[in-house]
Design an enzyme around this catalytic site. Sequence first.
Site, short mmCIF file in Angstrom:
data_model
loop_
_atom_site.label_atom_id
_atom_site.label_comp_id
_atom_site.label_asym_id
_atom_site.label_seq_id
_atom_site.Cartn_x
_atom_site.Cartn_y
_atom_site.Cartn_z
N CYS A 1 30.10 62.85 7.10
CA CYS A 1 30.61 61.60 6.51
C CYS A 1 31.92 61.18 7.17
O CYS A 1 32.39 60.07 6.96
CB CYS A 1 30.81 61.75 5.01
SG CYS A 1 32.08 62.94 4.56
N ASP B 1 34.88 62.30 6.57
CA ASP B 1 36.04 62.38 5.68
C ASP B 1 36.91 63.59 6.01
O ASP B 1 36.42 64.61 6.49
CB ASP B 1 35.57 62.45 4.22
CG ASP B 1 34.94 61.14 3.78
OD1 ASP B 1 35.13 60.15 4.50
OD2 ASP B 1 34.27 61.12 2.74
N CYS C 1 31.50 67.04 -1.19
CA CYS C 1 32.88 66.55 -1.25
C CYS C 1 33.78 67.62 -1.88
O CYS C 1 34.94 67.78 -1.49
CB CYS C 1 32.95 65.26 -2.04
SG CYS C 1 31.63 64.09 -1.63
N CYS D 1 36.05 59.89 0.25
CA CYS D 1 35.42 59.14 -0.82
C CYS D 1 36.05 59.47 -2.17
O CYS D 1 36.87 60.37 -2.29
CB CYS D 1 33.93 59.47 -0.85
SG CYS D 1 33.64 61.14 -1.46
FE1 FES Z 1 32.52 62.60 2.53
FE2 FES Z 1 32.60 62.59 -0.08
S1 FES Z 1 31.26 61.46 1.18
S2 FES Z 1 33.78 63.77 1.26
#
Ligand code: FES
Length: 147
Positions: free
Chosen positions: A35, A37, A104, A60
Amino acid sequence: MALYSEKVMDHFMHPRNVGTIDDADGVGEVGNAKCGDIMKIYLKIENDIIEDVKFETFGCGSAIASSSMATEMIKGKSIHEALELTNKAVAEALDGLPAHKMHCSVLAEEAIKNALKDYFDKNNIPYDHKMYEEMDHEQLHNQVHGE
Ligand code: FES
Protein backbone atom coordinates in the site's frame (compact mmCIF):
# COMPACT_ATOMS: atom_id res chain seq x y z
CA MET A 1 -22.44 -3.32 11.81
CA ALA A 2 -20.31 -0.31 10.93
CA LEU A 3 -17.09 -1.11 9.12
CA TYR A 4 -15.02 0.57 11.82
CA SER A 5 -15.55 0.38 15.58
CA GLU A 6 -16.09 3.51 17.65
CA LYS A 7 -12.61 3.05 19.10
CA VAL A 8 -11.02 2.97 15.65
CA MET A 9 -12.89 6.14 14.70
CA ASP A 10 -11.92 7.82 17.99
CA HIS A 11 -8.20 7.04 17.60
CA PHE A 12 -8.33 8.01 13.93
CA MET A 13 -10.04 11.36 14.62
CA HIS A 14 -8.05 12.08 17.82
CA PRO A 15 -4.80 10.18 17.56
CA ARG A 16 -2.71 10.01 20.74
CA ASN A 17 1.07 10.51 20.83
CA VAL A 18 1.47 12.02 17.37
CA GLY A 19 4.82 13.70 16.76
CA THR A 20 8.53 13.13 17.13
CA ILE A 21 11.04 12.93 19.99
CA ASP A 22 14.21 14.89 19.23
CA ASP A 23 16.53 12.94 21.55
CA ALA A 24 14.83 9.58 21.07
CA ASP A 25 16.66 6.51 22.38
CA GLY A 26 15.23 4.37 19.60
CA VAL A 27 13.63 5.12 16.25
CA GLY A 28 11.93 2.58 14.02
CA GLU A 29 10.54 2.99 10.55
CA VAL A 30 8.68 0.47 8.47
CA GLY A 31 6.78 0.55 5.23
CA ASN A 32 4.30 -1.68 3.55
CA ALA A 33 5.39 -2.43 0.01
CA LYS A 34 1.84 -3.12 -1.15
CA CYS A 35 0.00 0.00 0.00
CA GLY A 36 3.08 2.25 0.22
CA ASP A 37 2.23 3.43 3.74
CA ILE A 38 5.01 4.32 6.18
CA MET A 39 5.12 4.37 9.96
CA LYS A 40 7.77 5.81 12.25
CA ILE A 41 8.00 5.31 16.02
CA TYR A 42 10.17 7.25 18.48
CA LEU A 43 10.95 5.88 21.95
CA LYS A 44 12.33 7.51 25.08
CA ILE A 45 13.60 4.77 27.36
CA GLU A 46 14.79 5.05 30.96
CA ASN A 47 15.68 2.09 33.18
CA ASP A 48 14.08 -0.31 30.73
CA ILE A 49 10.79 1.58 30.83
CA ILE A 50 9.17 3.28 27.82
CA GLU A 51 8.95 6.76 29.32
CA ASP A 52 7.62 8.37 26.16
CA VAL A 53 6.58 7.32 22.69
CA LYS A 54 5.52 9.26 19.61
CA PHE A 55 4.59 8.28 16.10
CA GLU A 56 4.32 9.67 12.60
CA THR A 57 2.28 7.83 10.01
CA PHE A 58 1.91 8.44 6.33
CA GLY A 59 -0.82 5.94 6.08
CA CYS A 60 -4.46 5.07 6.11
CA GLY A 61 -6.96 5.64 8.91
CA SER A 62 -6.47 2.14 10.29
CA ALA A 63 -2.71 2.69 10.42
CA ILE A 64 -3.25 5.93 12.34
CA ALA A 65 -5.70 4.31 14.77
CA SER A 66 -3.39 1.29 15.21
CA SER A 67 -0.32 3.36 15.97
CA SER A 68 -2.27 5.61 18.32
CA MET A 69 -3.57 2.60 20.25
CA ALA A 70 -0.21 0.78 20.14
CA THR A 71 1.65 3.78 21.58
CA GLU A 72 -0.93 4.02 24.38
CA MET A 73 -0.44 0.32 25.11
CA ILE A 74 3.36 0.51 25.52
CA LYS A 75 3.68 3.87 27.26
CA GLY A 76 4.97 3.35 30.81
CA LYS A 77 5.54 -0.34 30.13
CA SER A 78 8.81 -2.28 30.22
CA ILE A 79 10.85 -3.00 27.11
CA HIS A 80 9.95 -6.63 27.57
CA GLU A 81 6.22 -5.91 27.55
CA ALA A 82 6.57 -3.63 24.51
CA LEU A 83 8.37 -6.39 22.61
CA GLU A 84 5.49 -8.72 23.30
CA LEU A 85 2.85 -6.42 21.88
CA THR A 86 1.26 -8.09 18.88
CA ASN A 87 -0.79 -6.57 16.09
CA LYS A 88 -3.64 -8.82 17.17
CA ALA A 89 -3.63 -7.30 20.65
CA VAL A 90 -3.70 -3.83 19.08
CA ALA A 91 -6.61 -4.78 16.81
CA GLU A 92 -8.47 -6.32 19.77
CA ALA A 93 -7.95 -3.19 21.84
CA LEU A 94 -9.55 -1.27 18.96
CA ASP A 95 -12.54 -3.64 19.10
CA GLY A 96 -11.43 -5.15 15.83
CA LEU A 97 -10.33 -4.10 12.35
CA PRO A 98 -11.81 -5.28 9.06
CA ALA A 99 -9.87 -8.31 7.76
CA HIS A 100 -8.39 -6.39 4.83
CA LYS A 101 -7.10 -3.76 7.28
CA MET A 102 -5.32 -6.11 9.70
CA HIS A 103 -2.00 -5.49 7.94
CA CYS A 104 -2.18 -1.85 9.04
CA SER A 105 -1.86 -2.99 12.66
CA VAL A 106 1.13 -5.13 11.65
CA LEU A 107 2.86 -1.91 10.66
CA ALA A 108 2.46 -0.58 14.23
CA GLU A 109 3.86 -3.76 15.79
CA GLU A 110 6.83 -3.81 13.44
CA ALA A 111 7.66 -0.12 13.89
CA ILE A 112 7.75 -0.57 17.67
CA LYS A 113 9.96 -3.65 17.36
CA ASN A 114 12.29 -1.82 14.98
CA ALA A 115 12.55 1.14 17.36
CA LEU A 116 13.48 -1.26 20.18
CA LYS A 117 16.04 -2.92 17.90
CA ASP A 118 17.55 0.49 17.24
CA TYR A 119 17.77 1.05 21.02
CA PHE A 120 19.40 -2.36 21.58
CA ASP A 121 21.90 -1.75 18.76
CA LYS A 122 22.82 1.72 20.00
CA ASN A 123 23.41 0.49 23.55
CA ASN A 124 25.01 -2.84 22.70
CA ILE A 125 22.22 -4.69 24.44
CA PRO A 126 22.09 -8.34 23.41
CA TYR A 127 18.80 -9.52 21.90
CA ASP A 128 17.43 -12.40 19.96
CA HIS A 129 18.35 -11.60 16.34
CA LYS A 130 16.17 -14.43 15.14
CA MET A 131 13.13 -12.44 16.18
CA TYR A 132 13.95 -9.87 13.50
CA GLU A 133 14.87 -12.38 10.83
CA GLU A 134 11.44 -13.86 11.24
CA MET A 135 9.81 -10.47 11.04
CA ASP A 136 9.25 -10.61 7.33
CA HIS A 137 6.61 -8.08 6.41
CA GLU A 138 5.45 -9.77 3.26
CA GLN A 139 5.03 -12.99 5.16
CA LEU A 140 3.01 -11.25 7.88
CA HIS A 141 0.93 -9.53 5.25
CA ASN A 142 0.18 -12.81 3.57
CA GLN A 143 -0.62 -14.44 6.89
CA VAL A 144 -3.23 -11.88 7.81
CA HIS A 145 -4.72 -12.01 4.34
CA GLY A 146 -4.60 -15.79 4.23
CA GLU A 147 -2.72 -15.73 0.94
FE1 FES B 1 -1.56 0.65 4.20
FE2 FES B 1 -3.45 0.67 6.01
S1 FES B 1 -3.69 0.48 3.87
S2 FES B 1 -1.33 0.75 6.32
